[in-house]
Design an enzyme around this catalytic site. Structure first.
Site, short mmCIF file in Angstrom:
data_model
loop_
_atom_site.label_atom_id
_atom_site.label_comp_id
_atom_site.label_asym_id
_atom_site.label_seq_id
_atom_site.Cartn_x
_atom_site.Cartn_y
_atom_site.Cartn_z
N LYS A 168 0.85 -1.19 0.00
CA LYS A 168 0.00 0.00 0.00
C LYS A 168 0.89 1.24 0.00
O LYS A 168 1.95 1.26 0.66
CB LYS A 168 -0.89 0.00 1.23
CG LYS A 168 -1.87 -1.17 1.28
CD LYS A 168 -2.93 -1.08 0.18
CE LYS A 168 -3.93 -2.21 0.28
NZ LYS A 168 -4.97 -2.11 -0.76
N ASP A 197 -0.48 0.13 -4.37
CA ASP A 197 -1.92 0.43 -4.38
C ASP A 197 -2.18 1.68 -3.55
O ASP A 197 -1.85 1.73 -2.37
CB ASP A 197 -2.67 -0.76 -3.77
CG ASP A 197 -4.19 -0.61 -3.86
OD1 ASP A 197 -4.67 0.42 -4.37
OD2 ASP A 197 -4.89 -1.54 -3.42
N GLU A 223 -1.89 1.00 -8.61
CA GLU A 223 -3.32 0.66 -8.54
C GLU A 223 -4.13 1.82 -7.95
O GLU A 223 -3.74 2.40 -6.94
CB GLU A 223 -3.45 -0.59 -7.66
CG GLU A 223 -4.83 -1.09 -7.42
CD GLU A 223 -4.78 -2.45 -6.69
OE1 GLU A 223 -3.81 -3.22 -6.90
OE2 GLU A 223 -5.70 -2.73 -5.91
N GLU A 249 -11.41 -2.36 -9.15
CA GLU A 249 -12.11 -2.87 -7.98
C GLU A 249 -13.26 -1.96 -7.58
O GLU A 249 -14.15 -2.39 -6.83
CB GLU A 249 -11.14 -3.05 -6.80
CG GLU A 249 -10.62 -1.76 -6.22
CD GLU A 249 -9.71 -2.00 -5.02
OE1 GLU A 249 -8.53 -2.31 -5.24
OE2 GLU A 249 -10.18 -1.89 -3.88
N ASP A 272 -13.79 -7.07 -10.00
CA ASP A 272 -14.16 -7.80 -8.77
C ASP A 272 -15.52 -8.45 -9.02
O ASP A 272 -16.51 -7.74 -9.32
CB ASP A 272 -14.20 -6.80 -7.61
CG ASP A 272 -14.65 -7.39 -6.28
OD1 ASP A 272 -15.65 -8.14 -6.27
OD2 ASP A 272 -14.03 -7.07 -5.25
N HIS A 299 -9.58 -8.30 -8.15
CA HIS A 299 -9.45 -7.76 -6.80
C HIS A 299 -10.01 -8.71 -5.74
O HIS A 299 -11.19 -9.10 -5.83
CB HIS A 299 -10.23 -6.43 -6.74
CG HIS A 299 -10.44 -5.90 -5.35
ND1 HIS A 299 -11.67 -5.86 -4.73
CD2 HIS A 299 -9.56 -5.40 -4.45
CE1 HIS A 299 -11.55 -5.34 -3.52
NE2 HIS A 299 -10.29 -5.06 -3.32
MG LIG Z 1 -6.80 -2.12 -4.34
#
Ligand SMILES: [Mg+2]
Length: 362
Positions: A168, A197, A223, A249, A272, A299
């Site tokens: 992240k 992400d 992402e 996602e 997703d 996702h």
């Molecule tokens: Mg994500």
């Protein structure tokens, strides 16, 4: 025949298996909404959908009040017709997250029935493209983890033979993101995929600046850098950086994906299956992406996405975040860093009915 004679929905709370944080939120619990459909030939299909902590009872109410009452008497084999009828019946709330999540619970139950009736696992019935799919780990990359923990987690994934790990990003200062990425890249070497992400946390100027700072780390993708409804912003960013931009996602219809792909705003598609409205639209997005020569790296929901990523030729990665252990038997099958789709007929998820009943909230 395959007439639907019974339709039920219920909601189960699952505690998170570990603390999970990103730039904008914490994953509090998984609200898992189940749909069970009985047919007159004696089969029961089980489908599900989820939220990461809010809205589960809204999804359940939409199912119970509006969608499930339309199902008795319908032919469960006519999945497209049922999906279209349910979508049309909720016209005033589509396209939208709650409606798509609810549609997914019904659609995955219909696909479970379709696979059970055929005696085939989902991955083969939906296309059967790959018998295994590379796996990357997100569980070692949460935003609250220290740099030391990120390095430890990435090295463990490498030692296990996994081809990628995701971190992240979106720390207050770009230099903090850079320091964490540099430490992980130095530890794992050049041969492992690193993804980052941002969870829609950045402005356009911040995304341009951070993407430039991230360029030296050879990232597999960046992402959700921007809010998911800013397709033109993602297109601008994609033209400005060599890092592939990944989105999906937080998109809820096939046409939202089409817009991203037409604009060159998505180099990786992360559709997703719950948020897009089920397996029926998921496959359309995957095939649409193939026509744009874009890979699909879905996702979350690894227990279902392993079969879908294996089904389509452009299925590139499965994301490792286990969250169903408390209510299933067995584990995702992993061999040499690859997820292996289950062979059991149906969706291939071995639900533990007693554990589900124990955790039922509504
Ligand atoms: Mg994500």
């Amino acid at each position: 025949m395959a007439r639907i004679v019974g339709a039920r929905a219920h909601l189960v709370d699952l505690e998170v298996e570990q603390e999970r944080t990103d730039a904008v939120q914490a994953f509090l619990k998984q609200e898992t909404v189940f749909v069970e459909l009985d047919t007159d030939d004696g089969l029961t299909g089980t489908g599900y959908t989820y939220t990461i902590g809010t809205g589960g009872t809204s999804v359940l109410a939409l199912l119970r009040d509006h969608l499930l009452p339309r199902l008795p008497g319908r032919d469960a084999r006519r999945v497209e017709a049922v999906w279209r009828d349910l979508f049309a019946s909720t016209r005033a709330t589509t396209v939208g997250a709650v409606t798509s999540l609810a549609l997914a619970a019904v659609d995955t139950a219909l696909w479970d029935l379709r696979c059970l009736r055929a005696g085939e696992p989902l991955w083969r019935l939906a296309g059967g493209s790959h018998d295994r799919v590379p796996l990357y780990d997100t569980e070692g990359g949460w935003l609250h983890l220290s740099t030391e923990k990120l390095v430890t987690g990435a090295l463990a994934s490498k030692a296990a033979g996994w081809p990628g790990v995701k971190l992240k990003v979106g720390k207050e200062r770009p230099a903090e993101d850079v320091e964490r990425l540099a430490a992980v890249r130095a530890a794992v070497g050049p041969g492992m995929d690193l993804m980052v992400d941002a969870n829609q946390s950045m402005s356009r100027s911040d995304a341009l600046r951070r993407a430039a700072a991230f360029e030296p780390f050879g990232l597999a993708w960046l992402e959700e850098p921007l809010p998911a409804d800013d397709a033109s912003g993602h297109a601008l960013l994609a033209r400005s950086t060599s890092i592939p931009v990944a989105v999906g996602e937080s998109l809820y219809s096939v046409r939202q994906f089409r817009e991203y792909l037409e604009r060159g705003a998505a180099s990786i598609v992360q559709v997703d299956v719950a948020r897009i409205g089920g397996i029926t639209p998921w496959l359309k997005v995957a095939h649409l992406a193939e026509a744009f020569t874009v890979d699909v790296c879905p996702h979350f929901l690894m227990e279902l996405h392993v079969s879908l990523a294996a089904a389509v030729p452009n299925g590139r990665y499965v994301e490792h975040i286990p969250q169903l252990r408390a209510i299933t038997e067995g584990e995702l099958s992993i061999e040499a860093g690859h997820a292996v789709p289950p062979e059991a007929p149906g969706l291939g998820i071995a639900w533990s009915r007693d554990a589900i009943e124990d955790r039922r909230r509504a």
